[in-house]
Structure formats: C-alpha cells, structure tokens
Write a protein that holds these residues in place. Structure first.
Motif, PDB file in Angstrom:
ATOM      1  N   LEU A 127       0.767  -1.235  -0.008  1.00 36.04           N
ATOM      2  CA  LEU A 127       0.172   0.152  -0.040  1.00 36.04           C
ATOM      3  C   LEU A 127       0.962   1.335  -0.036  1.00 36.04           C
ATOM      4  N   ASN A 128       0.652   2.223  -1.161  1.00 37.32           N
ATOM      5  CA  ASN A 128       1.598   3.216  -1.041  1.00 37.32           C
ATOM      6  C   ASN A 128       1.395   4.303   0.080  1.00 37.32           C
ATOM      7  N   ASN A 130       0.618   7.128   2.925  1.00 39.88           N
ATOM      8  CA  ASN A 130      -0.779   7.685   3.263  1.00 39.88           C
ATOM      9  C   ASN A 130      -0.520   9.284   2.912  1.00 39.88           C
ATOM     10  N   ARG A 135      -4.060   6.390  -3.402  1.00 39.66           N
ATOM     11  CA  ARG A 135      -3.528   5.374  -2.760  1.00 39.66           C
ATOM     12  C   ARG A 135      -3.746   4.134  -3.604  1.00 39.66           C
ATOM     13  N   ASP A 137      -3.782   0.006  -3.599  1.00 37.74           N
ATOM     14  CA  ASP A 137      -3.594  -1.261  -2.843  1.00 37.74           C
ATOM     15  C   ASP A 137      -2.971  -2.409  -3.824  1.00 37.74           C
ATOM     16  N   HIS A 227       4.109  -0.966   3.584  1.00 42.00           N
ATOM     17  CA  HIS A 227       3.931   0.166   3.051  1.00 42.00           C
ATOM     18  C   HIS A 227       4.915   1.153   3.443  1.00 42.00           C
TER      19      HIS A 227
END
Length: 259
Positions: A127-128, A130, A135, A137, A227
């Motif tokens: 997940l890139n 925040n 974003r 997934d 992430h």
C-alpha cells in the motif's frame, strides 16, 4: 536472474521505472476458463476472503502482462501454453484490449484459451504511503516467460522496456545508469531510488539474493501488507518500509526521497 522493467509514464506514484502492471477493469471479474489453483486455494494463499477480488487481481495481472509485454499466460488445457504464431495479429489484439475495443475474456474465448494461473506466484502486497494523493493497494506477482514468447512494447504506447539483471541494477543503484538508459526527462540523471518505488527495489534485492529463478519462484513468503512511511532525520526525508520484512527482504530498507 533477469526481470522485465518498463517506464511508467504520467508520473506514476508506483514509480517511473517499475514492473508491467495496471488497474482492475470490470471485465476482470467476468467468467474465465481457469487452469491451476482454484479461487478458494488462491484466496487462502493471498489471505483475501473476497474471491471475486482475488480473481480480479489475478486476471488483471495476466491481462496487463499481455497488454504491455505480449506475454500471455494461457493455454487450451492445464498442460498447454499458447505460442505467438503471428506477431502482427498479437500486437493488434493487444492494442484492441488496451483500448477497450476488445475485452480480454472475449479474446481468450475466440481462441479457446483458459488462464494458466499456475504460472503465477504472488510475491508481495503493498500500500503506497498515506501522504500520497492517490493510494494504491497493489499485489505483485512473478511468472516465468513461456517458451517461444518474447516481450515487446505495446505499439504507440510503450516508451521503454527491457530485461535487466537484478544484481547489476542494484550494483549501480547509487548511480544514474538505469535512469540514463531509460532516457526520459524524469529519469535521466536520477538514481534508482528516485525513479522507482520501494517495492521494486526490495523485489530486485530478493531476486539478486535468490539462487536462480526456480529458487525465487518456490520461496516461501509472508504476504503481509507493507507500506512506506515518511521520516525526517536531520532535515532529510526518508521512506521507511513498515510491515513484515520477511516477505522480500531480511533487513530494514530506506531510500532518500529528497531534501
């Protein structure tokens, strides 16, 4: 060990130089002839309860691989694999699928083909950060290239794509060697961390450490979600990867994001 890297146009948040891939389409959830592990088995392997979502990930991976490289993981039964008989016909089909003039499932049905999902291996789940505007997934898969199939760029869309030896890319990671080779305005003069995504570097590390292709594909992996998180130390910004480090790297990883 080699892997196929491509240039991702449009300032992709998953890296300007990365692996072939893309986003789900509605047709990825349609009915496909399916060879290999069942959706139930895939669901357990990926630890995702929604089997329709699992199918979408797998079909998306196979479809995008075909669109962007011409590699097709499909056959008429569990033992066969399609061969690329007519490169021009193949390219026209790829263009039609990429332009959504032809659905991937229709392309396969016309040729009596089913998906060889047994040729895929899930290798990472990311997940890139925040702080990203969008974003993603993202699941990453590995596959070997079937005999008599060769990777090529999608006509009119592909900018750069090439097989790269993972250990050589890493040996030059602090130089602009790869960025200069890609030759795009947002890659020239930049090192690996500035043109790629942490997942790409960590998977390249795992490839370089593996004792060959078979060892890499058969490795037991944790697929815990990982992430990057932003850190600031002495006025310098870093990306630190959070989550299980056992999936593709045995040590903490950081990359300078800039000043």
């Amino acid at each position: 060990m080699e892997t196929y890297l491509t240039f991702r146009p449009g300032g992709s948040p998953l890296g300007n130089v990365a692996f072939p891939g893309g986003s789900h389409e509605a047709s990825d959830r349609d009915t496909y002839q399916w060879f290999g592990p069942s959706l139930s088995q895939w669901s357990k392997r990926m630890d995702v309860l929604d089997q329709q979502l699992v199918q979408a990930h797998i079909v998306c991976a196979i479809r995008e691989l075909f669109e962007e490289t011409g590699i097709l993981l499909a056959g008429t039964d569990e033992q066969s694999i399609i061969e690329m008989a007519d490169p021009e016909e193949w390219m026209s089909a790829r263009e039609a699928i990429a332009g959504q003039d032809l659905s991937f499932d229709e392309f396969l049905r016309r040729r009596g083909l089913g998906l060889r999902t047994d040729l895929l291996r899930p290798v990472a789940h990311w997940l890139n950060p925040n702080f990203a505007l969008r974003r993603f997934d993202t699941w990453y898969f590995a596959a070997t290239v079937p005999n008599r199939q060769e990777a090529s760029l999608l006509r009119g869309k592909g900018k750069w794509g090439r097989w790269q030896v993972a250990s050589q890319v890493l040996a030059q990671r602090n130089t602009s060697e790869l960025g200069d080779l890609v030759g795009q305005p947002n890659t020239v003069g930049l090192n690996l961390s500035r043109i790629s995504y942490p997942a790409v570097e960590m998977m390249l590390e795992a490839m370089a450490d593996a004792n060959g292709v078979v060892a890499y594909l058969s490795r037991s992996r944790s697929l815990d979600l990982k992430h990057p998180d932003l850190l600031v130390r002495d006025g310098i910004y870093y990306l630190e990867v959070l989550g299980s480090m056992s999936a593709e790297s045995s040590r903490p990883w950081q990359a300078t994001a800039g000043h």
